[in-house]
Enzyme design. Structure first.
Site, PDB file in Angstrom:
ATOM      1  N   ARG A 238       0.854  -1.185   0.000  1.00  0.00           N
ATOM      2  CA  ARG A 238       0.000   0.000   0.000  1.00  0.00           C
ATOM      3  C   ARG A 238       0.890   1.236   0.000  1.00  0.00           C
ATOM      4  O   ARG A 238       1.880   1.314   0.739  1.00  0.00           O
ATOM      5  CB  ARG A 238      -0.922   0.008   1.222  1.00  0.00           C
ATOM      6  N   GLU A 267      -2.175   7.584  -4.758  1.00  0.00           N
ATOM      7  CA  GLU A 267      -2.596   6.889  -5.973  1.00  0.00           C
ATOM      8  C   GLU A 267      -3.911   7.456  -6.518  1.00  0.00           C
ATOM      9  O   GLU A 267      -4.839   7.705  -5.747  1.00  0.00           O
ATOM     10  CB  GLU A 267      -2.768   5.399  -5.645  1.00  0.00           C
ATOM     11  N   HIS A 285       0.076  -0.278 -10.660  1.00  0.00           N
ATOM     12  CA  HIS A 285      -0.678  -1.171  -9.772  1.00  0.00           C
ATOM     13  C   HIS A 285      -1.092  -2.450 -10.514  1.00  0.00           C
ATOM     14  O   HIS A 285      -2.278  -2.809 -10.589  1.00  0.00           O
ATOM     15  CB  HIS A 285      -1.910  -0.461  -9.212  1.00  0.00           C
TER      16      HIS A 285
END
Length: 320
Positions: A238, A267, A285
């Site tokens: 994360r 993000e 990602h």
């Protein structure tokens, strides 16, 4: 209105299962990520919401869906959903764990190899400047065999990374708040060390922990100061675990040698300056972006809807 709202376009198996269960559904058909406005408009009559981990489901969204029974997140994470508020409203929240394990582990090893052998940098060199010719000291990287990999978070993905790294002759150590049992450690061939020891002695540090309030900016300026100047960090967990401004500064000041990021602190935005560095690999990602993993995730979300519709208990509930 539809019983089920899919807030993103998903693998075909998802809608195939919903059709087989004779569930009425509608799918977000726009380009890019769904907007908050579109989500609010489409969820108001839904009993089941399927959402990607990139879409925030907060109190406002939940309050706009008085009939909602289940929010099933298409992703192993669930920090995009206010799970506590959902629980207050009697809404079950699920995720799709486990099925991403191999894909994310493969990407992790790929990023380690790409960093150590400067593969992405070499590709850019060929496309922009070309190949000046082979020379003994030209474009040197390093082998990963014999190097030490420090894993932060030895869950399912971290364990699979450990197995693959050991197969490539890496030494593996790990840290997390709770040490594994001795049989588990021996089966994986890993050593438990303190966080300080891991940052100080690892050649590569790979992050596989879930995001919590305790590990926000776990890797900050102080953390990078402890790392070897030849070490690299890989974040496929994360984004907020890494202070990206501190990372950029550490790279610029050559406190560490490289970084590979598949997730980002803000993000989908990337901290300014990181994209300009040759020793940084940035991927969008893609940790579980394989046909196999995404199909398995799609099967889970649709099956959970079918289970709840049949009066049964959903699998992988995260807000019990």
């Amino acid at each position: 209105m539809s019983q089920v709202y899919l807030a993103a376009q998903l693998p075909a198996i998802t809608t195939e299962i919903l059709k087989k269960q004779q569930l009425d559904f509608s799918v977000y058909s726009g380009t890019g990520l769904i907007s908050k406005q579109d989500l609010l408009a489409n969820v108001k009559d839904a009993e089941y919401l399927v959402t990607a981990l990139s879409t925030k489901v907060d109190q406002e969204v939940i309050d706009h869906a008085p009939n909602l029974k289940l929010i099933t997140n298409f992703g192993a994470g669930f920090n995009n959903i206010d799970i506590n508020y959902a629980k207050e409203k009697g809404i079950v929240v699920t995720n799709t764990p486990l099925v991403s394990t191999n894909s994310v582990a493969e990407v992790t090893i790929g990023l380690i190899l790409a960093l150590s052998h400067r593969i992405v940098e070499g590709d850019a060199q060929m496309r922009k400047e070309g190949f000046p010719g082979w020379a003994p000291l030209y474009f040197l990287g390093q082998e990963i065999a014999g190097k030490t990999l420090g894993i932060v978070g030895l869950g399912n993905i971290g364990q699979e990374v450990a197995r693959k790294a050991a197969a490539l002759s890496m030494k593996v150590q790990y840290w997390q708040p709770h040490q594994k049992s001795d049989p588990e450690e021996r089966s994986l061939g890993v050593n438990y060390v303190s966080f300080a020891e891991l940052t100080r002695t690892s050649d590569f540090i790979s992050l596989h922990a879930p995001q919590t309030s305790a590990n926000y900016h776990q890797f900050d300026q102080a953390g990078f100061n402890q790392m070897k100047s030849t070490a690299a960090i890989i974040n496929v967990a994360r984004g907020p675990i890494v202070d990206e401004v501190a990372l950029r500064d550490a790279l610029q000041n050559k406190q560490i040698a490289g970084a590979a990021l598949d997730v980002y602190e803000h993000e989908p935005a990337v901290t300014a300056g990181l994209a300009d560095m040759k020793n940084v690999i940035l991927t969008p990602h893609i940790g579980n972006a394989t046909i196999e993993a995404r199909a398995a995730m799609g099967k889970i979300v649709a099956t959970n809807i079918a289970l709840v519709q049949a009066g049964q208990t959903a699998k992988y509930v995260v807000n019990q």
